[in-house]
Design a protein around this motif. Sequence first.
Motif, PDB file in Angstrom:
ATOM      1  N   GLY A 234     -64.427  23.288  44.504  1.00  0.00           N
ATOM      2  CA  GLY A 234     -64.596  22.681  43.189  1.00  0.00           C
ATOM      3  C   GLY A 234     -66.054  22.429  42.828  1.00  0.00           C
ATOM      4  O   GLY A 234     -66.494  22.777  41.711  1.00  0.00           O
ATOM      5  N   PRO A 235     -66.848  21.825  43.730  1.00  0.00           N
ATOM      6  CA  PRO A 235     -68.280  21.626  43.411  1.00  0.00           C
ATOM      7  C   PRO A 235     -69.023  22.931  43.163  1.00  0.00           C
ATOM      8  O   PRO A 235     -69.951  22.980  42.344  1.00  0.00           O
ATOM      9  CB  PRO A 235     -68.811  20.906  44.661  1.00  0.00           C
ATOM     10  N   VAL A 236     -68.636  24.003  43.876  1.00  0.00           N
ATOM     11  CA  VAL A 236     -69.274  25.304  43.656  1.00  0.00           C
ATOM     12  C   VAL A 236     -68.965  25.806  42.245  1.00  0.00           C
ATOM     13  O   VAL A 236     -69.854  26.286  41.519  1.00  0.00           O
ATOM     14  CB  VAL A 236     -68.798  26.326  44.707  1.00  0.00           C
ATOM     15  N   GLU A 237     -67.700  25.688  41.850  1.00  0.00           N
ATOM     16  CA  GLU A 237     -67.301  26.107  40.498  1.00  0.00           C
ATOM     17  C   GLU A 237     -68.080  25.334  39.438  1.00  0.00           C
ATOM     18  O   GLU A 237     -68.655  25.917  38.511  1.00  0.00           O
ATOM     19  CB  GLU A 237     -65.798  25.893  40.307  1.00  0.00           C
ATOM     20  N   ASN A 238     -68.107  24.019  39.577  1.00  0.00           N
ATOM     21  CA  ASN A 238     -68.825  23.201  38.594  1.00  0.00           C
ATOM     22  C   ASN A 238     -70.320  23.504  38.584  1.00  0.00           C
ATOM     23  O   ASN A 238     -70.965  23.453  37.532  1.00  0.00           O
ATOM     24  CB  ASN A 238     -68.591  21.717  38.886  1.00  0.00           C
ATOM     25  N   GLY A 239     -70.870  23.833  39.761  1.00  0.00           N
ATOM     26  CA  GLY A 239     -72.276  24.200  39.825  1.00  0.00           C
ATOM     27  C   GLY A 239     -72.574  25.465  39.043  1.00  0.00           C
ATOM     28  O   GLY A 239     -73.603  25.558  38.356  1.00  0.00           O
TER      29      GLY A 239
ATOM     30  N   THR B  45     -72.634  24.564  35.368  1.00  0.00           N
ATOM     31  CA  THR B  45     -73.855  23.819  35.016  1.00  0.00           C
ATOM     32  C   THR B  45     -75.057  24.742  34.916  1.00  0.00           C
ATOM     33  O   THR B  45     -75.835  24.676  33.953  1.00  0.00           O
ATOM     34  CB  THR B  45     -74.113  22.721  36.062  1.00  0.00           C
TER      35      THR B  45
ATOM     36  N   HIS C  11     -59.696  23.390  45.783  1.00  0.00           N
ATOM     37  CA  HIS C  11     -60.649  22.705  44.917  1.00  0.00           C
ATOM     38  C   HIS C  11     -61.441  21.638  45.679  1.00  0.00           C
ATOM     39  O   HIS C  11     -62.557  21.291  45.278  1.00  0.00           O
ATOM     40  CB  HIS C  11     -59.929  22.068  43.724  1.00  0.00           C
ATOM     41  N   TRP C  12     -60.860  21.115  46.750  1.00  0.00           N
ATOM     42  CA  TRP C  12     -61.584  20.098  47.525  1.00  0.00           C
ATOM     43  C   TRP C  12     -62.879  20.673  48.098  1.00  0.00           C
ATOM     44  O   TRP C  12     -63.885  19.965  48.234  1.00  0.00           O
ATOM     45  CB  TRP C  12     -60.703  19.583  48.662  1.00  0.00           C
TER      46      TRP C  12
END
Length: 567
Positions: A43-48, A51, A39-40
Amino acid sequence: MTFQGWILIFVFVGILLVLTKPVGAWLFALYEGRRTPLHWVLGPVENGFYTLAGIDPTEEQGWRRYAVHMLLFNFVLMIFTYAVLRLQGLLPLNGLGYDGIGADGAFNTAVSFTTNTNWQWYSGEATLSNLSQMLGLTIHNFLSAATGIALAFALFRGFARREMQSLGNFWADVTRVTLYLLLPICFVYALFLIASGVPQTLAASVDVMTLEGAKQTLALGPVASQEAIKMLGTNGGGFFNANSAHPFENPTALTNLVQMLSIFMIGFGLTWCFGKAVGNSRQGWAILAAMLVLFVAGVTVTYWQEAAGNPVLHALGTTGGNMEGKEVRFGIAASALFSVITTAASCGAVNAMHDSFTALGGMIPLFNIQLGEIVIGGVGAGIYGFLLFAILAVFVAGLMVGRTPEYVGKKIEAREVKLAVLAIAILPLCILGFTAVSVVLPAGLVGPLNAGPHGFSEILYAFSSATGNNGSAFAGLTAGTPFYNSLLGIAMWLGRFFVIVPMLAIAGSLAAKTYTPQSAGSFPTTGPLWVGLLVGIILIVGGLTFLPSLALGPIADHLAMIDGQLF
């Protein structure tokens, strides 16, 4: 049979047993939506993704909404792939200048990869461009596998939750499985394959000089990346027509072992994940034990028959096992083991030609598919299919002990049993129905290469493979016709989604139930008696349905071989 052959089989099973808990623990973290070390980075890719798509991953879905979103997702992907294949001649990365695929062929292929079947009526290196292989097909290798695991998670939640109406979020499940499980493993896996000699290039071909001094053109492409997810996601569609018998897909004994392990790895882990989800790890081990009983029995029969060889050839003075259709670099044991693995799972990749197996040796891969590919099974699909049989087994057990059947704390009532029967019945209805149509219509009868029982087996295997979402074949059947492309495409769609929707309805019904604690009158579902009952129910319900078709095909074929006939 040889000592080295049995060592290979035991080592294979032993490695998987060691991997079961670590893989299961990773799957359980994804099932719960917990953070992982990846997730480190991801994680930003998943949240992107969430969105951009306007999705709230914390929003729970009931079984109907979960099913509708899953169906729409897969339908849109199918239409996308159909368009890519039809427009192939106009799209880039088409170094060999292939034209677009015809309507019936594009329909069959799009449905095939959407449903995780990966049936191939065509020769990949002579039909598809690199763009079609990557964009049209490999995307399904990831997402159809992720869909299967997401659906397994939904059923696990049905058993684990109490008095709830939701089963999770389909989009969150698919995204997490793809990002944190399939992609990282395949990245490392593809590097291993490249180091082992598997090509990974955007070049369409290369010209080489043979030892005789002639020029030969070898097809190339992004093979390693497709091969990794082909095996891990139990997809099975090969970049080359020879599939995993081709040295560019499976060059060495080590790559062969790794490919076999990767087919079963997630399936083994999901059994442990299920036990953890329902709060009793012994439940998962009991399921795995029943699967292994069926798997080891299948390997034993296939290896025994292939090692025994063809009695017709023995009568002519040729000794040894049956090496027809097998690669010398793998031999009989590894080929027999691979055939049982790939058909016990919904993989369909082959390192030997099943059509060239002995009659009873080829019967086991066919029988594995006809059971619903629940012996370990495909990623996600294997265990949710197996749990449908578990529901029938506890129903029978409930009748024997004279009380309402219970399984992992949930009462199994009429609704769940009816839905389980509905999901299981789609296999014999499609397999036997479509086979019957094909053996009486002229358009179907022109397909088999062989006459008699073996020709029947070729047709039977095709519809078993399509409905069971396996994708392997008795290659004697000429299936690239409008008749077979259309009928097999319909069988693939029914075999995938007409099982999934009743299964999700069961999950929704179970999630709404209260927890029923085990009592002295409950039938234990973790010991040897339960394992034996599970195996018996699977063989009776899944096996006896197909005895007439087996007698017409492989068994008749075997008797003909003994009588001295060659097919």
